[in-house]
Enzyme design. Structure first.
Site, mmCIF file in Angstrom:
data_model
loop_
_atom_site.group_PDB
_atom_site.id
_atom_site.type_symbol
_atom_site.label_atom_id
_atom_site.label_comp_id
_atom_site.label_asym_id
_atom_site.label_seq_id
_atom_site.Cartn_x
_atom_site.Cartn_y
_atom_site.Cartn_z
ATOM 1 N N HIS A 61 -6.946 -4.792 -11.609
ATOM 2 C CA HIS A 61 -6.279 -4.152 -10.579
ATOM 3 C C HIS A 61 -6.013 -4.905 -9.106
ATOM 4 O O HIS A 61 -6.679 -5.606 -8.761
ATOM 5 C CB HIS A 61 -7.295 -2.717 -9.996
ATOM 6 C CG HIS A 61 -6.546 -2.182 -8.868
ATOM 7 N ND1 HIS A 61 -6.582 -0.771 -8.655
ATOM 8 C CD2 HIS A 61 -5.931 -2.424 -7.527
ATOM 9 C CE1 HIS A 61 -5.918 -0.160 -7.754
ATOM 10 N NE2 HIS A 61 -5.499 -1.301 -7.170
ATOM 11 N N HIS A 89 -2.851 -6.218 -6.506
ATOM 12 C CA HIS A 89 -1.323 -6.079 -5.853
ATOM 13 C C HIS A 89 -0.868 -7.470 -5.659
ATOM 14 O O HIS A 89 -1.535 -8.317 -4.855
ATOM 15 C CB HIS A 89 -1.473 -5.682 -4.573
ATOM 16 C CG HIS A 89 -2.060 -4.178 -4.483
ATOM 17 N ND1 HIS A 89 -1.488 -2.928 -4.707
ATOM 18 C CD2 HIS A 89 -3.409 -3.631 -4.804
ATOM 19 C CE1 HIS A 89 -2.013 -1.707 -4.910
ATOM 20 N NE2 HIS A 89 -3.354 -2.228 -4.968
ATOM 21 N N LEU A 90 0.360 -7.626 -6.202
ATOM 22 C CA LEU A 90 0.934 -9.088 -5.829
ATOM 23 C C LEU A 90 2.072 -9.017 -5.011
ATOM 24 O O LEU A 90 2.675 -10.037 -4.690
ATOM 25 C CB LEU A 90 1.336 -9.709 -7.262
ATOM 26 C CG LEU A 90 0.425 -10.337 -8.245
ATOM 27 C CD1 LEU A 90 1.200 -10.781 -9.624
ATOM 28 C CD2 LEU A 90 -0.279 -11.312 -7.712
ATOM 29 N N ARG A 91 2.599 -8.091 -4.712
ATOM 30 C CA ARG A 91 3.889 -7.723 -3.702
ATOM 31 C C ARG A 91 4.933 -8.363 -4.496
ATOM 32 O O ARG A 91 4.881 -8.653 -5.548
ATOM 33 C CB ARG A 91 3.487 -8.171 -2.537
ATOM 34 C CG ARG A 91 2.229 -7.825 -1.549
ATOM 35 C CD ARG A 91 1.827 -6.295 -1.726
ATOM 36 N NE ARG A 91 0.679 -5.952 -0.947
ATOM 37 C CZ ARG A 91 0.083 -4.831 -0.996
ATOM 38 N NH1 ARG A 91 0.432 -3.955 -1.717
ATOM 39 N NH2 ARG A 91 -0.852 -4.816 -0.208
ATOM 40 N N ASN A 108 3.107 -0.329 -6.420
ATOM 41 C CA ASN A 108 3.295 0.211 -5.233
ATOM 42 C C ASN A 108 4.519 -0.898 -4.258
ATOM 43 O O ASN A 108 3.988 -1.001 -3.120
ATOM 44 C CB ASN A 108 2.370 0.722 -4.656
ATOM 45 C CG ASN A 108 1.326 -0.320 -4.283
ATOM 46 O OD1 ASN A 108 1.144 -1.430 -4.887
ATOM 47 N ND2 ASN A 108 0.626 0.047 -3.142
ATOM 48 N N LYS A 129 0.472 4.240 -13.248
ATOM 49 C CA LYS A 129 -0.424 4.591 -11.999
ATOM 50 C C LYS A 129 -0.107 5.843 -11.433
ATOM 51 O O LYS A 129 1.009 6.213 -11.033
ATOM 52 C CB LYS A 129 -0.087 3.256 -10.885
ATOM 53 C CG LYS A 129 -0.995 3.432 -9.789
ATOM 54 C CD LYS A 129 -2.460 3.108 -10.082
ATOM 55 C CE LYS A 129 -3.088 3.369 -8.837
ATOM 56 N NZ LYS A 129 -3.952 2.453 -8.205
ATOM 57 N N HIS A 152 -5.470 6.516 -8.555
ATOM 58 C CA HIS A 152 -5.958 6.393 -7.249
ATOM 59 C C HIS A 152 -6.695 7.788 -7.018
ATOM 60 O O HIS A 152 -5.991 8.711 -6.879
ATOM 61 C CB HIS A 152 -4.801 5.964 -6.359
ATOM 62 C CG HIS A 152 -5.284 5.838 -4.906
ATOM 63 N ND1 HIS A 152 -5.442 4.558 -4.386
ATOM 64 C CD2 HIS A 152 -6.031 6.730 -4.288
ATOM 65 C CE1 HIS A 152 -5.935 4.882 -3.177
ATOM 66 N NE2 HIS A 152 -6.431 6.164 -2.980
ATOM 67 N N HIS A 204 -10.796 1.608 -8.549
ATOM 68 C CA HIS A 204 -11.549 1.242 -7.299
ATOM 69 C C HIS A 204 -12.374 2.240 -6.911
ATOM 70 O O HIS A 204 -12.303 2.840 -5.689
ATOM 71 C CB HIS A 204 -10.577 0.701 -6.159
ATOM 72 C CG HIS A 204 -9.273 1.568 -5.832
ATOM 73 N ND1 HIS A 204 -9.459 3.079 -5.974
ATOM 74 C CD2 HIS A 204 -8.085 1.349 -5.883
ATOM 75 C CE1 HIS A 204 -8.083 3.377 -5.539
ATOM 76 N NE2 HIS A 204 -7.233 2.272 -5.655
ATOM 77 N N LEU A 261 -8.508 1.260 1.171
ATOM 78 C CA LEU A 261 -8.414 2.723 0.711
ATOM 79 C C LEU A 261 -8.772 2.484 -0.824
ATOM 80 O O LEU A 261 -8.329 1.742 -1.399
ATOM 81 C CB LEU A 261 -7.081 3.267 0.763
ATOM 82 C CG LEU A 261 -7.079 3.740 2.287
ATOM 83 C CD1 LEU A 261 -5.592 4.220 2.585
ATOM 84 C CD2 LEU A 261 -8.071 5.039 2.633
ATOM 85 N N ASP A 263 -8.577 -5.160 -6.768
ATOM 86 C CA ASP A 263 -7.802 -4.423 -5.788
ATOM 87 C C ASP A 263 -7.283 -5.315 -4.595
ATOM 88 O O ASP A 263 -7.050 -5.016 -3.250
ATOM 89 C CB ASP A 263 -8.457 -3.030 -5.049
ATOM 90 C CG ASP A 263 -7.400 -2.273 -4.511
ATOM 91 O OD1 ASP A 263 -6.130 -2.577 -4.458
ATOM 92 O OD2 ASP A 263 -7.998 -1.505 -3.619
ATOM 93 N N HIS A 283 -1.824 -8.053 2.877
ATOM 94 C CA HIS A 283 -1.011 -7.698 3.990
ATOM 95 C C HIS A 283 -1.296 -9.057 5.054
ATOM 96 O O HIS A 283 -2.389 -9.319 5.299
ATOM 97 C CB HIS A 283 -1.722 -6.247 4.793
ATOM 98 C CG HIS A 283 -1.507 -5.232 3.888
ATOM 99 N ND1 HIS A 283 -0.324 -4.309 3.869
ATOM 100 C CD2 HIS A 283 -2.612 -4.619 3.232
ATOM 101 C CE1 HIS A 283 -0.646 -3.333 2.946
ATOM 102 N NE2 HIS A 283 -1.738 -3.413 2.612
ATOM 103 N N ALA A 298 -4.093 -0.518 5.127
ATOM 104 C CA ALA A 298 -5.147 -0.776 4.388
ATOM 105 C C ALA A 298 -4.953 -1.826 3.208
ATOM 106 O O ALA A 298 -4.217 -1.783 2.398
ATOM 107 C CB ALA A 298 -5.394 0.754 3.615
HETATM 108 C C1 NCD Z 1 -3.458 -0.928 -1.592
HETATM 109 C C2 NCD Z 1 -2.364 -1.672 -0.976
HETATM 110 O O1 NCD Z 1 -2.193 -2.380 0.010
HETATM 111 O O2 NCD Z 1 -1.205 -1.742 -2.051
HETATM 112 N N1 NCD Z 1 -4.233 -0.935 -0.544
HETATM 113 C C3 NCD Z 1 -5.755 -0.647 -0.311
HETATM 114 O O3 NCD Z 1 -6.249 -0.140 0.738
HETATM 115 N N2 NCD Z 1 -6.330 -0.698 -1.543
HETATM 116 C C4 NCD Z 1 -2.934 0.229 -2.242
HETATM 117 C C5 NCD Z 1 -4.278 0.720 -3.066
HETATM 118 O O4 NCD Z 1 -4.679 0.402 -4.008
HETATM 119 O O5 NCD Z 1 -5.022 1.934 -2.604
HETATM 120 ZN ZN ZN Z 2 -4.815 -1.228 -5.047
#
Ligand code: NCD
Ligand code: ZN
Length: 346
Positions: free
Chosen positions: A13, A15-17, A41, A99, A136, A174, A219, A247, A251, A263
């Site tokens: 899990h 996030h690479l943006r 996302n 997802k 989620h 998560h 989150l 996860d 940011h 988050a």
């Molecule tokens: C994630 C995100 O920033 O994309 N944020 C997080 O707090 N985990 C989104 C997610 O997995 O809920």
């Molecule tokens: Zn996530």
């Protein structure tokens, strides 16, 4: 000095943006991990097979020369998702999972699902073809306390969906509560759960006592210590239903250190050191390979990696950077609040 050699881990899990942030954070994951399940996302979200293909190409292009990394793509489930497009994407190898974000549950989840009946045909098709649903697991009902949203989701949404769609393969993402640990441990069917590094290391006291720490806000939000203990017990149990999904969710600092902060915890760079610390504290270093390198691939029907990594423990604390610099701005690295003694050898 102690060393520990494991199959190369994967992150189930991540996030690479995109754009400059992707370029900045991708090497942090690729340094230690062979593969990762890439969250969809983005803004706008990765909803169609062609979007996933294009995003995968951008990730491949952002990978520095000399590094290897395989992104395992996901599609974002919306009320308009097309079962045929999902099936084509899966059968042609473009995606490994789908997802589910309840609309409004987290960062960039506005296009998620409001009415779960609308996605029933897609879920049925996914069950037929063996395509995994990553969930989620939080309700968004304003009347439900944020610390209860995962437990309520299990009862009101997840369990009914699984009963209505027998055979659906599910990853509960998560997890943060003993309720989720119990559900995943005890329920029948193909289900697994990812656990993040930070949920093993911090609870809500770390986030809130003595000042509010925005870099611990994510989150699902960190819960009380008893839940943290349940997660640690699950992670070191050797039960293959529990495996690593960091996860890691970058940011920039200006988006975290503000009146209404985003988050997400960024932990890609020091996750393996943190996990070795946790598993050592639990007297379970022999269980780390299962959690980080073996159970995830088994859940997704893939082979574990053949290559290995070696972790080394030193008596001196190993310094990790406070932040990494990206073209999008600085991103603070997860700091567990105490020294780390492990590092991954090059
Ligand atoms: C994630 C995100 O920033 O994309 N944020 C997080 O707090 N985990 C989104 C997610 O997995 O809920
Ligand atoms: Zn996530």
């Amino acid at each position: 000095m102690t060393t520990l050699t494991l199959r190369r881990p994967d992150d189930w899990h991540l996030h690479l943006r995109d754009g400059a942030m992707l370029e900045g954070v991708l090497p942090e994951t690729a340094r230690h991990f062979a593969r990762a399940i890439i969250m969809p996302n983005l803004v706008p979200p990765v909803v169609r097979s062609t979007d996933a293909q294009a995003y995968r190409d951008r990730i491949d292009a952002a990978l520095p020369a000399g590094m290897t990394f395989t992104p395992l793509m996901t599609l974002y489930l919306t009320e308009d998702s097309d079962p045929d497009d999902f099936a084509t994407a899966y059968e042609s190898g473009v995606i490994n999972a789908v997802k589910l974000y309840p609309a409004g549950a987290t960062t960039n989840s506005a296009s998620g699902v409001r009415d779960f009946d609308k996605v029933r045909p897609v879920l049925e098709r996914m069950a037929e073809i063996g395509l995994t649903l990553c969930v989620h697991g939080e309700v968004t009902d304003p009347d439900i306390d944020i610390f209860d949203r995962e437990a309520v989701f299990i009862d009101r949404v997840l369990d009914p969906i699984r009963r209505a769609t027998p055979g659906l393969r599910v990853t509960m993402e998560h997890i943060t509560t003993s309720d989720a640990v119990d559900y995943v441990t005890d329920t029948a069917g193909h289900i697994g759960a990812t656990i993040t590094t930070h949920h093993l290391m911090i609870n809500r006291n770390h986030m809130l006592v003595g000042g509010i720490r925005p870099h611990y806000y994510c989150l699902p939000v960190v819960k009380r210590a008893t839940h943290q203990q349940a997660l640690r017990k699950a992670a070191v149990s050797g039960n293959p239903r529990f495996f690593l999904g960091t996860d890691s969710a970058p940011h920039t600092d200006d988006n975290k250190e503000t009146a209404c902060g985003c988050a997400g915890v960024f932990s890609a760079s020091n996750t393996m050191a943190c996990l070795a610390h946790v598993f050592e504290e639990e007297g379970a270093l022999d269980k780390l390979e299962g959690f980080a390198s073996l159970f995830g691939p088994a859940h997704y029907g893939l082979e574990p990696n053949v290559e290995t990594i070696t972790l080394e423990r030193s008596d001196e604390a190993i310094p990790y950077p406070a932040k990494i610099e990206t073209g999008a701005g600085p991103v603070t690295l997860f700091d567990p609040g105490h020294p780390l003694h492990w590092r991954v050898l090059d």
